[in-house]
Design a protein around this motif. Structure first.
Motif, PDB file in Angstrom:
ATOM      1  N   ALA A 128       1.139  -1.301   0.031  1.00 33.33           N
ATOM      2  CA  ALA A 128       0.070  -0.025  -0.255  1.00 33.33           C
ATOM      3  C   ALA A 128       0.397   1.001  -0.168  1.00 33.33           C
ATOM      4  O   ALA A 128       0.028   2.718  -0.496  1.00 33.33           O
ATOM      5  CB  ALA A 128      -0.282  -0.255   1.244  1.00 33.33           C
ATOM      6  N   GLY A 129       2.111   1.590   0.543  1.00 30.49           N
ATOM      7  CA  GLY A 129       2.392   2.411   0.582  1.00 30.49           C
ATOM      8  C   GLY A 129       3.582   2.554  -0.302  1.00 30.49           C
ATOM      9  O   GLY A 129       4.021   3.551  -1.146  1.00 30.49           O
ATOM     10  N   LEU A 130       4.073   1.951  -0.861  1.00 30.11           N
ATOM     11  CA  LEU A 130       4.431   1.512  -2.558  1.00 30.11           C
ATOM     12  C   LEU A 130       3.767   2.099  -3.797  1.00 30.11           C
ATOM     13  O   LEU A 130       4.157   3.308  -4.318  1.00 30.11           O
ATOM     14  CB  LEU A 130       4.802   0.157  -2.944  1.00 30.11           C
ATOM     15  CG  LEU A 130       5.612   0.229  -4.327  1.00 30.11           C
ATOM     16  CD1 LEU A 130       6.656   1.434  -4.815  1.00 30.11           C
ATOM     17  CD2 LEU A 130       5.991  -0.987  -5.044  1.00 30.11           C
TER      18      LEU A 130
ATOM     19  N   MET B 162       7.257  12.822   0.979  1.00 26.85           N
ATOM     20  CA  MET B 162       6.613  11.291   1.548  1.00 26.85           C
ATOM     21  C   MET B 162       7.034  10.463   3.040  1.00 26.85           C
ATOM     22  O   MET B 162       6.754   9.662   4.145  1.00 26.85           O
ATOM     23  CB  MET B 162       6.094  10.813   0.700  1.00 26.85           C
ATOM     24  CG  MET B 162       5.132  10.888  -0.438  1.00 26.85           C
ATOM     25  SD  MET B 162       4.639   9.794  -1.872  1.00 26.85           S
ATOM     26  CE  MET B 162       5.970  11.332  -3.450  1.00 26.85           C
ATOM     27  N   HIS B 163       8.663  10.551   2.822  1.00 26.99           N
ATOM     28  CA  HIS B 163       9.531   9.323   4.068  1.00 26.99           C
ATOM     29  C   HIS B 163       9.348  10.205   4.868  1.00 26.99           C
ATOM     30  O   HIS B 163       8.814   9.659   5.853  1.00 26.99           O
ATOM     31  CB  HIS B 163      10.754   9.217   2.919  1.00 26.99           C
ATOM     32  CG  HIS B 163      11.807   9.321   4.495  1.00 26.99           C
ATOM     33  ND1 HIS B 163      11.226   8.099   5.047  1.00 26.99           N
ATOM     34  CD2 HIS B 163      12.862   9.801   4.673  1.00 26.99           C
ATOM     35  CE1 HIS B 163      12.455   7.954   5.935  1.00 26.99           C
ATOM     36  NE2 HIS B 163      14.006   9.130   5.991  1.00 26.99           N
ATOM     37  N   TYR B 164       9.367  11.914   5.049  1.00 25.81           N
ATOM     38  CA  TYR B 164       8.901  12.644   6.298  1.00 25.81           C
ATOM     39  C   TYR B 164       7.924  12.243   6.896  1.00 25.81           C
ATOM     40  O   TYR B 164       7.125  11.866   7.992  1.00 25.81           O
ATOM     41  CB  TYR B 164       8.874  14.527   5.916  1.00 25.81           C
ATOM     42  CG  TYR B 164      10.607  14.825   6.046  1.00 25.81           C
ATOM     43  CD1 TYR B 164      12.005  13.973   6.350  1.00 25.81           C
ATOM     44  CD2 TYR B 164      10.575  16.326   5.246  1.00 25.81           C
ATOM     45  CE1 TYR B 164      13.017  13.991   6.040  1.00 25.81           C
ATOM     46  CE2 TYR B 164      12.108  16.253   5.213  1.00 25.81           C
ATOM     47  CZ  TYR B 164      12.685  15.784   5.485  1.00 25.81           C
ATOM     48  OH  TYR B 164      14.324  16.005   5.149  1.00 25.81           O
TER      49      TYR B 164
ATOM     50  N   TYR C 184       3.571   3.717  10.770  1.00 24.87           N
ATOM     51  CA  TYR C 184       4.349   3.408   9.186  1.00 24.87           C
ATOM     52  C   TYR C 184       5.133   2.985   9.165  1.00 24.87           C
ATOM     53  O   TYR C 184       5.810   3.138   8.148  1.00 24.87           O
ATOM     54  CB  TYR C 184       4.749   5.185   8.876  1.00 24.87           C
ATOM     55  CG  TYR C 184       3.197   6.291   8.807  1.00 24.87           C
ATOM     56  CD1 TYR C 184       2.444   5.844   7.875  1.00 24.87           C
ATOM     57  CD2 TYR C 184       3.104   7.396   9.324  1.00 24.87           C
ATOM     58  CE1 TYR C 184       1.393   7.095   7.672  1.00 24.87           C
ATOM     59  CE2 TYR C 184       2.176   7.886   9.526  1.00 24.87           C
ATOM     60  CZ  TYR C 184       1.363   7.765   8.581  1.00 24.87           C
ATOM     61  OH  TYR C 184      -0.046   8.565   8.220  1.00 24.87           O
ATOM     62  N   LYS C 185       5.590   2.252  10.291  1.00 24.76           N
ATOM     63  CA  LYS C 185       6.855   1.482  10.118  1.00 24.76           C
ATOM     64  C   LYS C 185       6.821   0.242   8.753  1.00 24.76           C
ATOM     65  O   LYS C 185       8.232   0.023   8.166  1.00 24.76           O
ATOM     66  CB  LYS C 185       6.726   0.212  11.576  1.00 24.76           C
ATOM     67  CG  LYS C 185       7.659  -0.262  11.571  1.00 24.76           C
ATOM     68  CD  LYS C 185       7.703  -1.511  13.269  1.00 24.76           C
ATOM     69  CE  LYS C 185       9.186  -2.412  12.373  1.00 24.76           C
ATOM     70  NZ  LYS C 185       8.685  -3.697  13.631  1.00 24.76           N
ATOM     71  N   HIS C 186       5.609   0.213   8.152  1.00 26.28           N
ATOM     72  CA  HIS C 186       6.121  -0.873   7.354  1.00 26.28           C
ATOM     73  C   HIS C 186       5.468   0.083   5.667  1.00 26.28           C
ATOM     74  O   HIS C 186       6.030  -0.158   5.191  1.00 26.28           O
ATOM     75  CB  HIS C 186       4.832  -2.432   7.158  1.00 26.28           C
ATOM     76  CG  HIS C 186       4.768  -3.064   8.374  1.00 26.28           C
ATOM     77  ND1 HIS C 186       6.493  -3.809   8.443  1.00 26.28           N
ATOM     78  CD2 HIS C 186       4.720  -3.249   9.626  1.00 26.28           C
ATOM     79  CE1 HIS C 186       5.983  -4.198   9.421  1.00 26.28           C
ATOM     80  NE2 HIS C 186       5.475  -3.827  10.210  1.00 26.28           N
ATOM     81  N   PHE C 187       4.206   0.442   6.007  1.00 27.39           N
ATOM     82  CA  PHE C 187       3.529   1.681   5.256  1.00 27.39           C
ATOM     83  C   PHE C 187       4.635   2.893   4.793  1.00 27.39           C
ATOM     84  O   PHE C 187       4.841   2.724   2.938  1.00 27.39           O
ATOM     85  CB  PHE C 187       2.540   2.427   5.673  1.00 27.39           C
ATOM     86  CG  PHE C 187       1.943   3.042   4.972  1.00 27.39           C
ATOM     87  CD1 PHE C 187       0.497   2.132   3.477  1.00 27.39           C
ATOM     88  CD2 PHE C 187       2.344   4.555   4.173  1.00 27.39           C
ATOM     89  CE1 PHE C 187       0.047   3.229   2.368  1.00 27.39           C
ATOM     90  CE2 PHE C 187       1.920   5.716   3.393  1.00 27.39           C
ATOM     91  CZ  PHE C 187       1.099   4.818   2.657  1.00 27.39           C
TER      92      PHE C 187
END
Length: 321
Positions: A63-65, A185-187, A196-199
């Motif tokens: 989902a994060g990708l 987005m990383h921030y 957000y550990k996996h997202f």
């Protein structure tokens, strides 16, 4: 302008970079502004909407990708197509670079934090530093605030100025802006935050891959500034981190060059995270170390720009002849 069209591409990009840096520095000195504020808001809302901590690890990672690609790819395509309609190319490139660059006023911010700490105004220092950090500042002592200010200036200068400038010169303005959007987005989806550990895995991975080489170049310049002060010893103590994708090598070199401790435990949304610590035998940071750290960051950036301009001039002479 005819003069600009006669310049070699490398010299042309260096000239645009220098002009935009000067403009950005002047604007940042008088006005505190963040051109990408609305994009940050969008990323936060997208993360809240798409990320579901109840889903499995793999589902959150994918989902994060997808969130990253769905956000970034359309923007890049639109900007790439729109560039064909721009008559004044250097203005378009300068605008994209201006948006990609972060604030150039962090040194002045850190001076204000150091002055507040010296005056025992810890609350003022915390409030100044809080918007610039992911970690919590409410419980930090003077030592913790000094350490956080040093690391903040170091990492933001690397990520928002040094890497952006590097990409602009090597790849172009669209690549520099694309990286900066990915950095935002990383921030927003930082893996140090539990939800957000996996997202945020892929946004972090791509940022680490992109900034690996520029961060090593900046770290080596910091090492060069310590010649005669133990630079070879610092290299032996930090080279084990050289090929890692994280910022450990970069922070470790800075810690030894300042002879202070950096890294260690930090609080993120009430959770204690134990990060790598560097230079355990060094002294705890003090307000004056904030000033020294800012000088080292400025030395690295100015020396890089000097070498870049010198290279551009030599390249222009060679191509002209």
């Amino acid at each position: 302008m005819k003069v600009l069209t006669e310049l070699a591409p490398f010299t042309y990009h260096v000239l645009i970079l220098m002009v935009v840096l000067i403009i950005k520095s002047l604007v940042s000195h008088f006005i505190a502004h963040e051109p990408l504020r609305f994009f940050q808001f969008y990323c936060l809302q997208l993360g809240n909407k798409v990320n579901n901590s109840k889903n499995g690890t793999q589902h959150q990672t994918i989902a994060g990708l997808l969130a990253l690609l769905v956000t970034l790819v359309p923007i890049v395509i639109i900007l790439w197509l729109f560039a064909d309609f721009i008559a004044v190319d250097y203005l378009w490139q300068g605008l994209l670079l201006y948006l990609a660059l972060g604030s150039l006023n962090l040194g002045q911010v850190n001076i204000g934090i150091a002055q507040a700490l010296v005056a025992k105004k810890n609350y003022l220092a915390k409030q100044t530093l809080k918007p610039l950090l992911l970690r919590e500042t409410d419980q930090l002592s003077s030592v913790g605030l000094s350490k956080a200010a040093i690391e903040m200036h170091l990492l933001r200068s690397l990520q928002q100025i040094y890497v952006v400038s590097f990409l602009f010169i090597i790849v172009g303005p669209l690549a520099a802006l694309s990286y900066r959007l990915m950095l935002e987005m990383h921030y927003c989806w930082n893996t140090k935050l539990g939800r957000y550990k996996h997202f945020g895995f892929y946004s972090q991975l791509f940022i680490q891959l992109i900034q690996w080489l520029p961060s090593r170049l900046m770290a080596l310049l910091i090492l060069l500034s310590t010649v005669g002060q133990g630079s070879l010893l610092f290299w032996r103590l930090t080279r084990g981190h050289l090929f890692k994708l994280n910022n450990n090598f970069f922070i470790a070199v800075h810690a030894f060059s300042l002879t202070v401790r950096l890294g260690g435990v930090a609080m993120y949304q009430g959770e204690k995270l134990r990060k790598a610590a560097f230079n355990d035998l060094g002294k705890q940071p003090e307000p004056r170390d904030i000033i020294n750290a800012s000088r080292k960051v400025n030395f690295t950036i100015y020396s890089s720009l000097f070498l870049l301009v010198l290279s551009a001039l030599c390249w222009q002479l060679v191509t002209s002849s």
